[in-house]
Design an enzyme around this catalytic site. Structure first.
Site, PDB file in Angstrom:
ATOM      1  N   ASP A 242       0.819  -1.207   0.000  1.00  0.00           N
ATOM      2  CA  ASP A 242       0.000   0.000   0.000  1.00  0.00           C
ATOM      3  C   ASP A 242       0.858   1.266   0.000  1.00  0.00           C
ATOM      4  OD1 ASP A 242      -2.651   1.364   0.400  1.00  0.00           O
ATOM      5  OD2 ASP A 242      -1.667   2.002   2.253  1.00  0.00           O
ATOM      6  N   GLU A 279       1.561  -0.086  -4.850  1.00  0.00           N
ATOM      7  CA  GLU A 279       0.689   1.046  -5.148  1.00  0.00           C
ATOM      8  C   GLU A 279       1.542   2.287  -4.977  1.00  0.00           C
ATOM      9  OE1 GLU A 279      -3.231   3.523  -3.641  1.00  0.00           O
ATOM     10  OE2 GLU A 279      -1.924   2.481  -2.241  1.00  0.00           O
TER      11      GLU A 279
END
Length: 598
Positions: A242, A279
């Site tokens: 993330d 990401e």
């Protein structure tokens, strides 16, 4: 066995267990405290720091049966009898991802109930299941990005034993598992790590709170060992990392490179591929470039730019960060180059942004999508594009997504045009935190010009319940849900059947757009090969008479019946708001000359 905990800050650490006397722990020179205590599976325990009377959970707890503020429980990760001995893994290249949130994927909201729906994914043609974060957080339901104990599986999902059952069930069906992990921040409730040691940089913050202290070797070890835990102990096939742009690291060996090196070593040992997918908001190909040329060596990274280009083309929305993607040419650029902002000016950021991707990088190293948890859930009402677009336009969206040169991902329910929203939901037990979260959410969207009345209260249990998928929709025998589901199945079948659609060379994908007519054309495959695949998307209302330079045959269409293709001089009528996939044969130069002579 020896119970250990890294706690350089307290002067005294005591191990506390129910029905046992407190046991003082011995401090080593390395900041680790140790006690020779035998813990049986299920035994609860915690650590008392200095003169505090309260026992805190283990920072490396594998299980939190009564929540993140209570005692940890010993868990024997080796007790599960794995049935995936024949599983050789699945590489990301050529695959299709399916992103799901355990709590809203099924009515039961557990890992075991999710197993009951895996056959649906197999029938659809999915290769890899990507789970939103499952690590322990405070409350009963949450997106998962407020986790505070990285090593523990959220108990309401079934805990670590259920997680092992889920991975085993996926592998039995040929599905790989990608786990979303959040290593860039910790949630607002239940984070006791700073009591133990310098896990965070108090003077440095990112979007979600204090930054993780990557200057501290033991914190880096804590992060890396957590990543390896999922891959090794839980047999996971990859991790989605993330918001890696929030991992502030100035060391010579960046933490992402370190993670990639450990994952590659473990992959070699296990004999199966392990994927690390970042990401990133940076549009920086360094993440996926080989380490030999200065890259970090990650497997892939998300491309929000391609999402933005598709979203604008399909919906016409041009507010906020969508503004730069208004011309349809933006979709042609992201399709052929990966990033839109590759050193260009970003009006949303107010500066130049990104770097171009080396054409030698395989296209599958970019993960793309028309919807995902952020792009749906971070809208004011959490509305999917299925709640505003027509069935015909949703069909075009599916074609654009699943024929792109990148690794496509579907968001749960997208395959049948789910009518349920996916909203931002929390269940903070602390009234003040819940109130602050709700007020902050409303204020955020008010600044963006959204009507505050459409912003749901994230603390309202109904917000969570509304976000659960309705599995009666895909079970319908006819109607728009059935037609969209069938289209996705056929699209994925075409993708598997045609090597052009998984060709990883940037040079083998060309794209063209007519912004005025709202027409998009993409060609896939080696231009010197005997056949290539052409994808046509008519986003306008006027029929498009598309011509080809050789004999052609239709592989799939989303619209009504089309005119027959004439082999010598092919023409296909693509109705408004429809798409077609066509195989076009290459005419050899000598044959072309004979046609001209004739």
């Amino acid at each position: 066995m020896t119970v250990e905990v890294w706690a350089p800050r307290p002067a005294r650490v005591v191990l506390r267990r129910p029905r046992h006397a407190d046991a003082a722990m011995d401090r080593g020179a390395d900041g680790w405290w140790r006690a020779d205590i035998e813990l049986e599976p299920g035994d609860e325990y915690g650590f008392v720091l200095d003169d505090d009377e309260r026992a805190l959970p283990d920072p490396r707890s594998r299980r939190q049966p009564r929540g993140v503020h209570e005692a940890s429980a010993a868990f024997d990760v080796g007790a599960h009898q794995w049935a995936d001995g024949a599983w050789t893994g699945r590489q990301l290249a050529g695959g299709v991802l399916y992103e799901l949130h355990v709590g809203t994927f099924t009515p039961g909201g557990t890992l075991d109930s999710a197993i009951d729906r895996l056959d649906h994914l197999v029938d659809l043609g999915i290769d890899l299941v990507e789970l939103l974060p499952v690590n322990a957080f405070n409350g009963t339901h949450n997106w998962g990005y407020d986790g505070v104990l990285w090593y523990a599986v959220h108990e309401a999902y079934g805990g670590p034993a259920a997680y092992q059952r889920f991975v085993d069930a996926c592998h039995a069906r040929g599905l790989a598992v990608i786990q979303d992990v959040v290593h860039n921040h910790l949630g607002p409730s239940g984070n006791y790590l700073p009591r133990f040691g310098p896990y965070l940089r108090a003077a440095e913050r990112n979007t979600w709170g204090e930054s993780v202290n990557l200057d501290e070797p033991e914190v880096r070890r804590y992060l890396v060992e957590n990543a390896m835990m999922w891959l090794r102990d839980f047999h996971v096939d990859g991790l989605r990392l993330d918001a890696v742009h929030a991992l502030r690291d100035t060391s010579e060996r960046h933490i992402l490179r370190e993670l990639a090196e450990h994952a590659d070593a473990l992959s070699a040992h296990l004999g199966r591929p392990l994927s690390l997918i970042a990401e990133s908001d940076l549009n920086d190909p360094t993440l996926v470039m080989p380490r030999e040329v200065g890259g970090y060596g990650l497997t892939a990274q998300w491309s929000d730019d391609h999402h933005h280009a598709m979203h604008v083309a399909l919906t016409g929305e041009t507010t906020g960060y969508y503004a730069d993607f208004a011309p349809l040419d933006a979709l042609a650029k992201t399709t052929s180059g990966g990033f839109f902002h590759d050193g260009t000016f970003s009006s949303f950021r107010g500066r130049e942004h990104g770097r171009p991707i080396d054409p030698a990088v395989p296209t599958w190293r970019l993960v793309t999508f028309t919807q995902d948890h952020d792009q749906v859930g971070n809208r004011a009402a959490g509305d999917r594009i299925s709640q505003t677009l027509s069935e015909s336009r949703l069909a075009v969206a599916a074609v654009l997504n699943l024929t792109s040169p990148f690794t496509p991902m579907l968001f749960m329910g997208e395959e049948w045009g789910a009518s349920t929203p996916w909203q931002f939901f929390t269940s903070h037990p602390e009234p003040e935190l819940g109130r602050a979260t709700a007020e902050g959410r409303i204020a955020e969207f008010a600044r963006m010009g959204w009507d505050r009345s459409i912003v749901p209260d994230p603390q309202d249990p109904e917000t969570f319940r509304r976000s659960k998928l309705d599995w009666d929709e895909p079970a319908q025998a006819d109607g728009p849900h059935a037609r969209l589901l069938d289209l996705h199945r056929r699209l994925l079948a075409v993708r598997r059947a045609r090597p052009e659609l998984t060709d990883p060379a940037f040079a083998h994908t060309t794209a063209w757009a007519d912004d005025a007519a709202k027409r998009f054309r993409m060609e896939r495959g080696d231009p010197e090969a005997s056949e290539r695949v052409v994808v046509l998307a008519n986003l306008g209302l006027v029929p498009w008479e598309a011509r080809f330079d050789g004999p052609a045959r239709v592989l799939l269409t989303t619209g009504p019946a089309t005119t027959e293709i004439v082999p010598a001089d092919g023409m296909l009528v693509v109705p408004g708001e429809s798409a077609a996939i066509v195989a076009v044969r290459r005419i050899a130069p000598s044959a072309a000359a004979r046609m001209v002579d004739a």
